[in-house]
Enzyme design. Structure first.
Site, PDB file in Angstrom:
ATOM      1  CD  GLU A 102       3.469 -15.652   6.019  1.00 21.30           C
ATOM      2  OE1 GLU A 102       2.489 -15.039   6.421  1.00 21.30           O
ATOM      3  OE2 GLU A 102       3.616 -16.008   4.828  1.00 21.30           O
ATOM      4  CB  CYS A 122       5.057  -3.994   6.228  1.00 19.83           C
ATOM      5  SG  CYS A 122       5.723  -2.923   4.934  1.00 19.83           S
ATOM      6  CD  GLU A 170      10.871  -1.159   1.340  1.00 20.15           C
ATOM      7  OE1 GLU A 170      10.026  -1.652   0.580  1.00 20.15           O
ATOM      8  OE2 GLU A 170      12.073  -1.035   1.015  1.00 20.15           O
ATOM      9  CB  SER A 201      11.596  -6.812  -3.571  1.00 22.27           C
ATOM     10  OG  SER A 201      10.439  -6.199  -4.061  1.00 22.27           O
ATOM     11  CG  LEU A 225       6.369   1.088 -11.517  1.00 24.62           C
ATOM     12  CD1 LEU A 225       6.899   2.356 -10.858  1.00 24.62           C
ATOM     13  CD2 LEU A 225       6.956   0.946 -12.930  1.00 24.62           C
ATOM     14  CG  HIS A 226       2.843  -2.718  -7.584  1.00 24.17           C
ATOM     15  ND1 HIS A 226       3.216  -3.875  -8.224  1.00 24.17           N
ATOM     16  CD2 HIS A 226       3.295  -2.852  -6.306  1.00 24.17           C
ATOM     17  CE1 HIS A 226       3.855  -4.662  -7.381  1.00 24.17           C
ATOM     18  NE2 HIS A 226       3.919  -4.054  -6.220  1.00 24.17           N
ATOM     19  CG  ASN A 300      -1.515 -14.603  -4.046  1.00 22.72           C
ATOM     20  OD1 ASN A 300      -2.511 -15.319  -4.045  1.00 22.72           O
ATOM     21  ND2 ASN A 300      -0.294 -15.070  -3.951  1.00 22.72           N
ATOM     22  CB  CYS A 343       3.211 -11.079   0.922  1.00 19.63           C
ATOM     23  SG  CYS A 343       3.882 -11.108  -0.726  1.00 19.63           S
TER      24      CYS A 343
HETATM   25  N1  SAH Z   1       8.429  -4.105   0.682  1.00 19.95           N
HETATM   26  C1  SAH Z   1       9.072  -4.714  -0.429  1.00 19.95           C
HETATM   27  C2  SAH Z   1       9.189  -6.223  -0.344  1.00 19.95           C
HETATM   28  C3  SAH Z   1       8.026  -7.013   0.153  1.00 19.95           C
HETATM   29  S1  SAH Z   1       6.611  -7.211  -0.879  1.00 19.95           S
HETATM   30  C4  SAH Z   1       8.423  -4.288  -1.718  1.00 19.95           C
HETATM   31  O1  SAH Z   1       7.454  -3.531  -1.663  1.00 19.95           O
HETATM   32  O2  SAH Z   1       8.908  -4.639  -2.783  1.00 19.95           O
HETATM   33  C5  SAH Z   1       7.133  -8.268  -2.178  1.00 19.95           C
HETATM   34  C6  SAH Z   1       6.356  -8.097  -3.467  1.00 19.95           C
HETATM   35  O3  SAH Z   1       5.068  -8.709  -3.385  1.00 19.95           O
HETATM   36  C7  SAH Z   1       6.111  -6.647  -3.816  1.00 19.95           C
HETATM   37  O4  SAH Z   1       6.265  -6.436  -5.180  1.00 19.95           O
HETATM   38  C8  SAH Z   1       4.660  -6.493  -3.401  1.00 19.95           C
HETATM   39  O5  SAH Z   1       4.103  -5.378  -4.004  1.00 19.95           O
HETATM   40  C9  SAH Z   1       4.070  -7.811  -3.831  1.00 19.95           C
HETATM   41  N2  SAH Z   1       2.784  -8.137  -3.238  1.00 19.95           N
HETATM   42  C10 SAH Z   1       2.318  -7.851  -2.003  1.00 19.95           C
HETATM   43  N3  SAH Z   1       1.064  -8.306  -1.838  1.00 19.95           N
HETATM   44  C11 SAH Z   1       0.719  -8.891  -2.989  1.00 19.95           C
HETATM   45  C12 SAH Z   1      -0.463  -9.556  -3.438  1.00 19.95           C
HETATM   46  N4  SAH Z   1      -1.533  -9.685  -2.663  1.00 19.95           N
HETATM   47  N5  SAH Z   1      -0.443 -10.054  -4.694  1.00 19.95           N
HETATM   48  C13 SAH Z   1       0.644  -9.927  -5.489  1.00 19.95           C
HETATM   49  N6  SAH Z   1       1.770  -9.324  -5.120  1.00 19.95           N
HETATM   50  C14 SAH Z   1       1.813  -8.802  -3.878  1.00 19.95           C
END
Ligand code: SAH
Length: 354
Positions: A102, A122, A170, A201, A225-226, A300, A343
């Protein structure tokens, strides 16, 4: 002789993953003039030629030779959804081996941006993410990352000012191809996109953050980070078992010091999981020493995952708490929610259907 050697290779060389210098070397070794490399490179990366036969200033014999010896990677658009809300467009592309990826096209006030995938699937396993549900299929080649942008440009005819490597996968788990992608995308002979307009990212693969810093690109680095404690981060991101937050912070500091580029922390707000005022306090303590920008993302919802978005008043107090501690905060606009926005959801829907 050289040509026979080229032909003898069982697998054709992926021409769009080559730097101009690599292409030049191969062509000159096969008896071609040096300037042909820049002509061909321009056709691929500036003119976005559909095939070798479109390269009209090359002799027919050379076009045939290219056809015989090189793979000309193209992606096939198998689904395209256009949001009625904000003009966001989601593309589902089939790769040459029929795997699906995508990519997203977004219109902002500052220009048009494309979000690309770096892997098929991933293996990072983040609990809230749809892209990782089926695991990792394979890495994307440099050409397959570039072609997501090129194909969207061919289809939409739009100019692109920003690229984010934030789709499925990633990128630092596909390090060599991702770095080559950054080099080709920002290189003078190609699309020549400013590195300052490119964001990568990562979920925080510490050794690769150091490597990326040492490449001395001027790209923006975003860290997913989360969570602000290792214990909580481990609950939602398996990669946290491998690298602690303090190791990641050291690596991000090294990136900032080496490149001079401001770093961003992405923080997906999940109700009852990481959205308390204590979490906000912890987040500002991590962001402040690095001067990091914090990008808050309302989670999301993904059908297979049970997570719920933090409600608007709680997002506002979380944001206030950060701002009162002097942190720059943005809230990610939710683009294209009416079109499988999160995503990996478009690909997932197709995989589940078939
Ligand atoms: N692997 C990389 C890039 C891909 S994910 C990374 O981890 O940064 C891109 C971003 O979308 C990341 O910050 C990821 O944590 C976030 N993401 C993934 N699924 C999500 C969801 N359901 N809701 C909000 N953000 C999400």
């Amino acid at each position: 002789m050289a040509e026979q050697e080229l032909n003898a290779k069982s697998k054709k060389t992926d021409i769009k993953s080559l730097t101009e210098e690599e292409l030049e070397k191969i062509l000159v070794e096969s008896g071609e003039k040096k300037y042909r490399a820049s002509q061909i490179y321009r056709w691929m990366h500036v003119e976005l030629a559909a095939c070798f036969d479109d390269m009209t200033n090359l002799p027919k014999s050379l076009r045939q030779k290219l056809e015989d010896n090189f793979e000309y990677t193209r992606l096939r658009c198998v689904d395209r959804q256009i949001s009625k809300v904000d003009g966001t467009q989601k593309f589902l592309f089939a790769l040459p081996d029929d795997n699906l990826v995508e990519s997203v096209f977004m219109k902002y006030r500052f220009g048009n941006s494309i979000c690309i995938s770096s892997q098929v699937g991933c293996r990072m396993g983040c609990r809230f993410c749809a892209s990782t549900l089926g695991g990792l299929e394979r890495n994307l080649a440099t050409s397959e990352m570039l072609e997501q942008i090129y194909e969207i440009r061919r289809i939409t005819g739009e100019k692109i000012s920003h690229v984010v490597v934030m789709g499925t996968g990633e990128p630092l788990d596909n390090y060599d191809n991702a770095v080559k992608f950054l080099r080709l995308l920002s290189g003078e002979g190609g699309m020549n996109l400013s590195q300052r307009s490119i964001t990568l990212s990562t979920c925080g693969i510490v050794p690769r953050i150091y490597d990326l810093a040492d490449e001395k690109f001027a790209i923006n680095l975003a860290l997913s980070l989360h969570a602000v404690t290792d214990a909580k981060r481990r609950e939602i991101m398996p990669i946290a078992e491998k690298y602690s937050i303090s190791e990641i912070m050291k690596a991000m500091k090294y990136y900032f010091d080496t490149t001079g580029r401001q770093v961003t922390f992405e923080y997906t707000l999940i109700r009852g999981v990481n959205d308390s005022i204590d979490d906000a306090t912890g987040l500002s303590a991590l962001a402040r020493p690095l001067g990091a920008l914090v990008n808050l993302i309302p989670v999301n919802p993904v059908k297979e995952r049970g997570f719920v978005q933090t409600d608007a008043p709680a997002v506002a107090s979380f944001k206030n708490k950060l701002e009162n501690s002097g942190i720059n905060v943005t809230i990610r606009r939710e683009m294209g929610r009416d079109i499988d926005g999160a995503c990996g959801q478009l690909r997932r829907r197709h995989l589940v259907k078939s």
